[in-house]
Design an enzyme around this catalytic site. Structure first.
Site, PDB file in Angstrom:
ATOM      1  N   ARG A 210       0.824  -1.195   0.000  1.00 41.16           N
ATOM      2  CA  ARG A 210       0.000   0.000   0.000  1.00 41.16           C
ATOM      3  C   ARG A 210       0.871   1.264   0.000  1.00 41.16           C
ATOM      4  NH1 ARG A 210      -1.386   3.927  -0.179  1.00 41.16           N
ATOM      5  NH2 ARG A 210      -3.186   5.149   0.413  1.00 41.16           N
ATOM      6  N   TYR A 211       2.005   1.190   0.705  1.00 43.40           N
ATOM      7  CA  TYR A 211       2.931   2.322   0.791  1.00 43.40           C
ATOM      8  C   TYR A 211       4.213   1.924   0.078  1.00 43.40           C
ATOM      9  CZ  TYR A 211      -0.296   3.519   4.545  1.00 43.40           C
ATOM     10  OH  TYR A 211      -1.423   3.790   5.269  1.00 43.40           O
TER      11      TYR A 211
ATOM     12  N   ARG B   1      -9.471  -6.384  10.198  1.00 44.48           N
ATOM     13  CA  ARG B   1      -9.151  -7.208   9.038  1.00 44.48           C
ATOM     14  C   ARG B   1     -10.027  -8.457   9.022  1.00 44.48           C
ATOM     15  NH1 ARG B   1      -3.323  -7.298   8.846  1.00 44.48           N
ATOM     16  NH2 ARG B   1      -3.288  -5.424   7.571  1.00 44.48           N
TER      17      ARG B   1
ATOM     18  N   ARG C 206       7.135   0.094   2.200  1.00 40.74           N
ATOM     19  CA  ARG C 206       6.876  -0.969   3.179  1.00 40.74           C
ATOM     20  C   ARG C 206       5.697  -1.833   2.737  1.00 40.74           C
ATOM     21  NH1 ARG C 206       5.334   4.081   4.478  1.00 40.74           N
ATOM     22  NH2 ARG C 206       3.720   4.547   6.012  1.00 40.74           N
TER      23      ARG C 206
ATOM     24  N   CYS D 107     -11.744  -6.293  15.402  1.00 42.98           N
ATOM     25  CA  CYS D 107     -10.733  -6.559  14.373  1.00 42.98           C
ATOM     26  C   CYS D 107     -11.092  -5.883  13.046  1.00 42.98           C
ATOM     27  CB  CYS D 107     -10.602  -8.063  14.152  1.00 42.98           C
ATOM     28  SG  CYS D 107      -9.343  -8.466  12.922  1.00 42.98           S
TER      29      CYS D 107
ATOM     30  N   ASP E  79      -6.922   5.407   9.286  1.00 43.01           N
ATOM     31  CA  ASP E  79      -6.631   4.806   7.994  1.00 43.01           C
ATOM     32  C   ASP E  79      -7.834   5.157   7.123  1.00 43.01           C
ATOM     33  OD1 ASP E  79      -5.055   3.257   6.268  1.00 43.01           O
ATOM     34  OD2 ASP E  79      -4.617   1.853   7.902  1.00 43.01           O
TER      35      ASP E  79
ATOM     36  N   CYS F 193     -10.504 -10.522  18.443  1.00 40.17           N
ATOM     37  CA  CYS F 193     -10.935  -9.227  18.958  1.00 40.17           C
ATOM     38  C   CYS F 193     -12.165  -8.805  18.166  1.00 40.17           C
ATOM     39  CB  CYS F 193      -9.848  -8.179  18.755  1.00 40.17           C
ATOM     40  SG  CYS F 193      -8.193  -8.760  19.178  1.00 40.17           S
TER      41      CYS F 193
ATOM     42  N   CYS G 126      -5.852 -16.545  14.928  1.00 41.55           N
ATOM     43  CA  CYS G 126      -5.443 -15.828  16.136  1.00 41.55           C
ATOM     44  C   CYS G 126      -5.709 -16.732  17.343  1.00 41.55           C
ATOM     45  CB  CYS G 126      -6.243 -14.541  16.296  1.00 41.55           C
ATOM     46  SG  CYS G 126      -6.031 -13.411  14.909  1.00 41.55           S
TER      47      CYS G 126
ATOM     48  N   LYS H 284      -2.965   6.045   5.936  1.00 42.65           N
ATOM     49  CA  LYS H 284      -3.046   6.578   7.301  1.00 42.65           C
ATOM     50  C   LYS H 284      -2.762   8.073   7.320  1.00 42.65           C
ATOM     51  CE  LYS H 284      -1.492   2.355   9.642  1.00 42.65           C
ATOM     52  NZ  LYS H 284      -1.175   1.516   8.456  1.00 42.65           N
TER      53      LYS H 284
ATOM     54  N   ASP I  64     -11.828   1.900  12.100  1.00 44.68           N
ATOM     55  CA  ASP I  64     -12.112   1.872  10.666  1.00 44.68           C
ATOM     56  C   ASP I  64     -13.578   1.522  10.439  1.00 44.68           C
ATOM     57  OD1 ASP I  64      -9.451   2.370   9.825  1.00 44.68           O
ATOM     58  OD2 ASP I  64      -8.938   0.303  10.373  1.00 44.68           O
TER      59      ASP I  64
HETATM   60  C1  LIG Z   1      -0.284   0.541   8.591  1.00 42.19           C
HETATM   61  C2  LIG Z   1       0.299  -0.124   7.458  1.00 42.19           C
HETATM   62  C3  LIG Z   1       1.680  -0.068   7.237  1.00 42.19           C
HETATM   63  C4  LIG Z   1       2.631   0.639   8.181  1.00 42.19           C
HETATM   64  O1  LIG Z   1       2.389   1.999   8.292  1.00 42.19           O
HETATM   65  P1  LIG Z   1       3.251   2.885   9.307  1.00 42.19           P
HETATM   66  O2  LIG Z   1       2.587   4.206   9.288  1.00 42.19           O
HETATM   67  O3  LIG Z   1       4.645   2.921   8.767  1.00 42.19           O
HETATM   68  O4  LIG Z   1       3.206   2.219  10.634  1.00 42.19           O
HETATM   69  C5  LIG Z   1       2.175  -0.702   6.115  1.00 42.19           C
HETATM   70  N1  LIG Z   1       1.368  -1.352   5.255  1.00 42.19           N
HETATM   71  C6  LIG Z   1       0.045  -1.409   5.435  1.00 42.19           C
HETATM   72  C7  LIG Z   1      -0.798  -2.117   4.439  1.00 42.19           C
HETATM   73  C8  LIG Z   1      -0.536  -0.818   6.552  1.00 42.19           C
HETATM   74  O5  LIG Z   1      -1.864  -0.906   6.747  1.00 42.19           O
HETATM   75  S1  SF4 Z   2      -6.970  -7.455  15.900  1.00 41.86           S
HETATM   76 FE1  SF4 Z   2      -7.688  -9.078  14.490  1.00 41.86          FE
HETATM   77  S2  SF4 Z   2      -5.828  -9.981  13.663  1.00 41.86           S
HETATM   78 FE2  SF4 Z   2      -5.212  -8.811  15.487  1.00 41.86          FE
HETATM   79  S3  SF4 Z   2      -5.229 -10.302  17.179  1.00 41.86           S
HETATM   80 FE3  SF4 Z   2      -7.235  -9.292  17.142  1.00 41.86          FE
HETATM   81  S4  SF4 Z   2      -8.518 -10.636  15.872  1.00 41.86           S
HETATM   82 FE4  SF4 Z   2      -6.395 -11.207  15.463  1.00 41.86          FE
END
Ligand SMILES: *Cc1c(COP(=O)(O)O)cnc(C)c1O
Ligand code: SF4
Length: 339
Positions: free
Chosen positions: A81-82, A103, A85, A101, A301, A98, A94, A308, A264
């Site tokens: 995405r960035y 995702r 990184r 969560c 985000d 949570c 997991c 972000k 989110d």
């Molecule tokens: C949050 C995130 C990162 C890391 O972002 P930082 O601002 O550097 O902590 C990298 N990739 C993805 C897909 C993310 O969601």
């Molecule tokens: S936030 Fe989502 S991925 Fe992270 S530990 Fe909790 S349930 Fe697992």
């Protein structure tokens, strides 16, 4: 739920939750359950792990993937995405789930660990993209992998890019601290061509038990700095007092508060979201009370994969006669020359 009913006095809201093929599984570790007050329906730890009817709702602009991670994915598991990184989804499992969560489109789908093929494809992607400087090993929770599964993934990535910084993203010190063994740490230390960072998620001071603190200390003592990413959650930590306590305790435990995330727009999480205005008021208050070291960056985000952005009020009020006009956190005015 029926098993949970034996240990917690469940509310109507909780009893009304319906498991469905798309819901996040219900799983709580015995350790985390032992931290919960069975008679307090508003317990901030319970809120994070016991589902309620509100999860079955899709409210307003909610979607399963508000960060548009799927659009930025290369294969199922690598999110670029960035520019500099990437995030690699090492597993979807997991130790406990949570309820907030973000995702959940991926988490808990029981696909399990990435296959060797997926790992080697991600590793070749890394070799071809020298601009990538950091990799987030995430999921799911990477410490549901066995040590040997985890080490073989790390080995593949280190081989492809020895100088890549790797962030180990896990909630295991919070939910199952006994998973952090001396063998795990000793194994990680062997991959010493570049830095590891531990990225953990404490949301409430009661999660910082002696066991959790010593689990994190194992990483820090091994030269792996620890960073915390909290989520701002209604009924869990949505006050300046709760976050002040948490952040100061984190610093005392050698864990740097890194992010405080605004919720989110993920399907089923509306009961956790704090209005932005309230979040920004909490941020302003925290900035007055906390040291720079203890202060996390409050961030959102952005929907549709906008990335972000920090959510902090500006202390700059504008320009006046070649002077920048500032407002101090206490509300006074100050000037600073523009050149
Ligand atoms: C949050 C995130 C990162 C890391 O972002 P930082 O601002 O550097 O902590 C990298 N990739 C993805 C897909 C993310 O969601
Ligand atoms: S936030 Fe989502 S991925 Fe992270 S530990 Fe909790 S349930 Fe697992």
């Amino acid at each position: 739920m029926t098993e949970l009913e034996k240990v917690l006095n469940l509310t109507q809201e909780e009893k009304g939750w319906q498991e469905s093929p798309v819901s996040l599984p219900l799983l709580i570790t015995p350790y985390y359950l032992s931290l919960i007050d069975p008679n307090d329906p508003d317990d901030p730890l319970r809120r994070q792990v016991v589902p309620t009817v509100s999860e079955n709702l899709e409210v307003g602009l909610e979607t399963p993937d508000p960060l548009a991670e799927v659009d930025h994915s290369h294969g199922e598991r690598l999110i670029h995405r960035y520019e500099n990184r990437v995030a690699f989804l090492a597993t979807d499992l997991c130790a406990q789930y949570c309820r907030h969560c973000f995702r959940r489109r991926f988490t808990g789908n029981m696909h399990g660990p990435a296959t060797q093929k997926e790992v080697s494809e991600a590793a070749s992607y890394l070799s071809e993209h020298e601009e990538i400087k950091e990799m987030l090993l995430t999921g799911g929770d990477i410490l549901t992998l066995s040590d040997s599964e985890l080490f073989s993934m790390i080995e593949a990535f280190r081989k492809a890019r020895p100088s890549l910084v790797i962030r180990l993203c896990t909630r295991m010190p919070v939910v199952l601290p006994s998973r952090i063994t001396d063998e795990l740490i000793a194994g990680l230390k062997k991959f010493n061509t570049a830095a590891f960072y531990l990225m953990v998620q404490f949301n409430h001071i009661r999660e910082l038990t002696p066991q959790a603190v010593s689990a994190v200390a194992k990483f820090v003592d091994a030269g792996i700095p620890a960073m915390n990413q909290s989520v701002l959650l209604r009924g869990v930590n949505d006050s300046a007092d709760a976050l002040e306590e948490l952040c100061n305790a984190l610093v005392a435990a050698r864990i740097k508060p890194y992010y405080l995330f605004q919720g989110d727009l993920v399907t089923g999480t509306s009961s956790f979201r704090v209005p932005l205005e309230q979040g920004m008021a909490i941020e302003r208050e925290l900035r007055r009370r906390l040291s720079g070291l203890a202060m996390p960056v409050y961030a959102l985000d952005l929907p549709q994969g906008g990335g972000k952005v920090p959510l902090c009020g500006s202390y700059i009020e504008g320009m006046q006669d070649n002077m920048w006009k500032f407002r101090t956190p206490d509300g006074q005015e100050r000037l600073y020359p523009s050149s």
